[in-house]
Design a protein around this motif. Structure first.
Motif, PDB file in Angstrom:
ATOM      1  N   ASN A   1      13.822 -13.204   1.349  1.00  0.00           N
ATOM      2  CA  ASN A   1      13.517 -14.712   1.315  1.00  0.00           C
ATOM      3  C   ASN A   1      14.432 -15.663   1.872  1.00  0.00           C
ATOM      4  O   ASN A   1      14.216 -16.660   2.273  1.00  0.00           O
ATOM      5  N   GLU A   2      15.767 -15.234   1.910  1.00  0.00           N
ATOM      6  CA  GLU A   2      16.674 -16.077   2.242  1.00  0.00           C
ATOM      7  C   GLU A   2      17.021 -16.202   3.753  1.00  0.00           C
ATOM      8  O   GLU A   2      17.146 -17.154   4.455  1.00  0.00           O
ATOM      9  N   THR A   3      17.038 -14.833   4.395  1.00  0.00           N
ATOM     10  CA  THR A   3      17.204 -14.751   5.614  1.00  0.00           C
ATOM     11  C   THR A   3      15.869 -14.764   6.556  1.00  0.00           C
ATOM     12  O   THR A   3      16.168 -14.753   7.928  1.00  0.00           O
ATOM     13  N   GLY A   4      14.862 -14.297   6.048  1.00  0.00           N
ATOM     14  CA  GLY A   4      13.810 -13.977   6.807  1.00  0.00           C
ATOM     15  C   GLY A   4      13.739 -12.521   7.595  1.00  0.00           C
ATOM     16  O   GLY A   4      12.655 -12.156   7.979  1.00  0.00           O
ATOM     17  N   ALA A   5      14.668 -11.821   7.384  1.00  0.00           N
ATOM     18  CA  ALA A   5      15.079 -10.490   7.925  1.00  0.00           C
ATOM     19  C   ALA A   5      14.474  -9.379   7.085  1.00  0.00           C
ATOM     20  O   ALA A   5      14.136  -9.665   5.896  1.00  0.00           O
ATOM     21  N   THR A   6      14.165  -8.428   7.722  1.00  0.00           N
ATOM     22  CA  THR A   6      13.922  -7.219   6.789  1.00  0.00           C
ATOM     23  C   THR A   6      14.877  -6.697   5.846  1.00  0.00           C
ATOM     24  O   THR A   6      15.948  -6.592   6.469  1.00  0.00           O
ATOM     25  N   THR A   7      14.655  -6.419   4.658  1.00  0.00           N
ATOM     26  CA  THR A   7      15.663  -5.818   3.642  1.00  0.00           C
ATOM     27  C   THR A   7      15.842  -4.487   4.265  1.00  0.00           C
ATOM     28  O   THR A   7      15.145  -3.601   4.442  1.00  0.00           O
ATOM     29  N   GLN A   8      17.102  -4.158   4.279  1.00  0.00           N
ATOM     30  CA  GLN A   8      17.703  -2.924   4.720  1.00  0.00           C
ATOM     31  C   GLN A   8      17.744  -1.704   3.634  1.00  0.00           C
ATOM     32  O   GLN A   8      17.484  -0.775   3.966  1.00  0.00           O
ATOM     33  N   LEU A   9      17.994  -2.060   2.698  1.00  0.00           N
ATOM     34  CA  LEU A   9      18.660  -1.243   1.646  1.00  0.00           C
ATOM     35  C   LEU A   9      17.673  -1.361   0.340  1.00  0.00           C
ATOM     36  O   LEU A   9      17.178  -0.031  -0.102  1.00  0.00           O
ATOM     37  N   ASP A  10      17.815  -2.167  -0.256  1.00  0.00           N
ATOM     38  CA  ASP A  10      16.921  -2.338  -1.639  1.00  0.00           C
ATOM     39  C   ASP A  10      15.617  -2.789  -1.290  1.00  0.00           C
ATOM     40  O   ASP A  10      15.197  -3.792  -0.634  1.00  0.00           O
TER      41      ASP A  10
ATOM     42  N   GLY B   1       9.897  -2.748   5.811  1.00  0.00           N
ATOM     43  CA  GLY B   1      10.493  -3.186   4.598  1.00  0.00           C
ATOM     44  C   GLY B   1      10.045  -4.510   4.285  1.00  0.00           C
ATOM     45  O   GLY B   1       9.494  -5.160   4.900  1.00  0.00           O
ATOM     46  N   LEU B   2      10.522  -4.952   3.046  1.00  0.00           N
ATOM     47  CA  LEU B   2      10.176  -6.253   2.526  1.00  0.00           C
ATOM     48  C   LEU B   2      10.946  -7.371   3.396  1.00  0.00           C
ATOM     49  O   LEU B   2      12.199  -7.226   3.683  1.00  0.00           O
ATOM     50  N   GLU B   3      10.206  -8.545   3.315  1.00  0.00           N
ATOM     51  CA  GLU B   3      11.295  -9.862   4.115  1.00  0.00           C
ATOM     52  C   GLU B   3      11.878 -10.243   2.858  1.00  0.00           C
ATOM     53  O   GLU B   3      11.638 -10.556   1.985  1.00  0.00           O
TER      54      GLU B   3
ATOM     55  N   THR C   1       0.774  -1.134  -0.039  1.00  0.00           N
ATOM     56  CA  THR C   1       0.033  -0.147  -0.133  1.00  0.00           C
ATOM     57  C   THR C   1       0.954   1.301  -0.037  1.00  0.00           C
ATOM     58  O   THR C   1       2.015   1.186   0.217  1.00  0.00           O
ATOM     59  N   LEU C   2       0.295   2.368  -0.381  1.00  0.00           N
ATOM     60  CA  LEU C   2       1.047   3.675  -0.416  1.00  0.00           C
ATOM     61  C   LEU C   2       1.602   4.178   1.109  1.00  0.00           C
ATOM     62  O   LEU C   2       2.684   4.593   1.290  1.00  0.00           O
ATOM     63  N   LEU C   3       0.797   3.784   2.250  1.00  0.00           N
ATOM     64  CA  LEU C   3       1.268   4.084   3.604  1.00  0.00           C
ATOM     65  C   LEU C   3       2.475   3.343   3.959  1.00  0.00           C
ATOM     66  O   LEU C   3       3.535   3.813   4.321  1.00  0.00           O
ATOM     67  N   PHE C   4       2.580   2.009   3.253  1.00  0.00           N
ATOM     68  CA  PHE C   4       3.721   1.343   3.516  1.00  0.00           C
ATOM     69  C   PHE C   4       5.082   1.817   2.882  1.00  0.00           C
ATOM     70  O   PHE C   4       6.087   1.823   3.400  1.00  0.00           O
ATOM     71  N   ARG C   5       4.786   2.044   1.658  1.00  0.00           N
ATOM     72  CA  ARG C   5       5.979   2.967   0.728  1.00  0.00           C
ATOM     73  C   ARG C   5       6.283   4.343   1.537  1.00  0.00           C
ATOM     74  O   ARG C   5       7.470   4.365   1.729  1.00  0.00           O
ATOM     75  N   ALA C   6       5.279   5.004   2.153  1.00  0.00           N
ATOM     76  CA  ALA C   6       5.881   6.112   2.594  1.00  0.00           C
ATOM     77  C   ALA C   6       6.414   5.966   3.679  1.00  0.00           C
ATOM     78  O   ALA C   6       7.483   6.799   4.275  1.00  0.00           O
ATOM     79  N   ASP C   7       5.985   5.165   4.679  1.00  0.00           N
ATOM     80  CA  ASP C   7       6.777   4.801   6.027  1.00  0.00           C
ATOM     81  C   ASP C   7       8.169   4.173   5.623  1.00  0.00           C
ATOM     82  O   ASP C   7       9.219   4.499   6.417  1.00  0.00           O
ATOM     83  N   ASN C   8       8.437   3.529   4.636  1.00  0.00           N
ATOM     84  CA  ASN C   8       9.746   2.978   4.054  1.00  0.00           C
ATOM     85  C   ASN C   8      10.462   3.873   3.765  1.00  0.00           C
ATOM     86  O   ASN C   8      11.729   3.949   4.386  1.00  0.00           O
ATOM     87  N   PHE C   9      10.147   5.003   3.015  1.00  0.00           N
ATOM     88  CA  PHE C   9      10.949   6.030   2.625  1.00  0.00           C
ATOM     89  C   PHE C   9      11.202   7.067   3.883  1.00  0.00           C
ATOM     90  O   PHE C   9      12.223   7.236   4.129  1.00  0.00           O
ATOM     91  N   PHE C  10      10.335   7.199   4.960  1.00  0.00           N
ATOM     92  CA  PHE C  10      10.288   8.031   6.064  1.00  0.00           C
ATOM     93  C   PHE C  10      11.590   7.470   7.030  1.00  0.00           C
ATOM     94  O   PHE C  10      12.295   8.104   7.524  1.00  0.00           O
ATOM     95  N   GLU C  11      11.363   6.272   7.151  1.00  0.00           N
ATOM     96  CA  GLU C  11      12.269   5.524   8.194  1.00  0.00           C
ATOM     97  C   GLU C  11      13.731   5.721   7.663  1.00  0.00           C
ATOM     98  O   GLU C  11      14.579   6.064   8.343  1.00  0.00           O
TER      99      GLU C  11
END
Length: 137
Positions: free
Chosen positions: A50-59, A46-48, A1-11
């Motif tokens: 697939n390999e580590t299950g952690a939140t992607t930090q940059l990409d 961020g997105l999860e 959603t747009l809110l997720f993207r805005a939060d991703n950018f703002f963080e």
């Protein structure tokens, strides 16, 4: 959603603007899934991976602006946008069929930048930059 993207950018924006150098020029060109990235970033949104299950930090493939701000900062992002606008204006002044197609293509990629990462990759500029302006086609 747009809110997720805005939060991703703002963080990522908040992290980048903690220092003057980061604000102007970004935090660098580090890679995802490296020790440096794991030790220096702890983003929650961020997105999860697939390999580590952690939140992607940059990409992220969700929004180009998160990648721009963290890698290039404000100045770098403005320089990239200036180049992008310059190419669009040059084609707009030509007013030919190909030129209008190029401008519309650039506008489409810019519009998609809020829902994808296409603007970040220079592939969006390949065709406009390869076109020979002296060509009669």
């Amino acid at each position: 959603t747009l809110l997720f993207r805005a939060d991703n950018f703002f963080e990522r924006y908040l992290e980048t603007t903690e220092t003057a150098v980061g604000t102007l020029f970004g935090l660098g060109f580090m890679s995802e899934n490296t020790h440096y990235t794991e030790n220096h970033f702890n983003f929650i949104i961020g997105l999860e991976d697939n390999e580590t299950g952690a939140t992607t930090q940059l990409d992220t493939s969700d929004i180009a602006w998160s990648i721009f701000i963290i890698r290039y900062g404000i100045v770098g992002t403005l320089i990239y946008l200036a180049l992008y606008a310059y190419v669009g204006v040059r084609y707009w002044r030509r007013r030919g069929t190909l030129a209008i197609s190029m401008v519309l293509s650039l506008a489409l990629v810019f519009g998609f930048s809020f829902t994808s990462d296409q603007l970040f990759y220079t592939t969006a500029l390949i065709f406009p930059l390869l076109h020979d302006e002296n060509s009669t086609h």
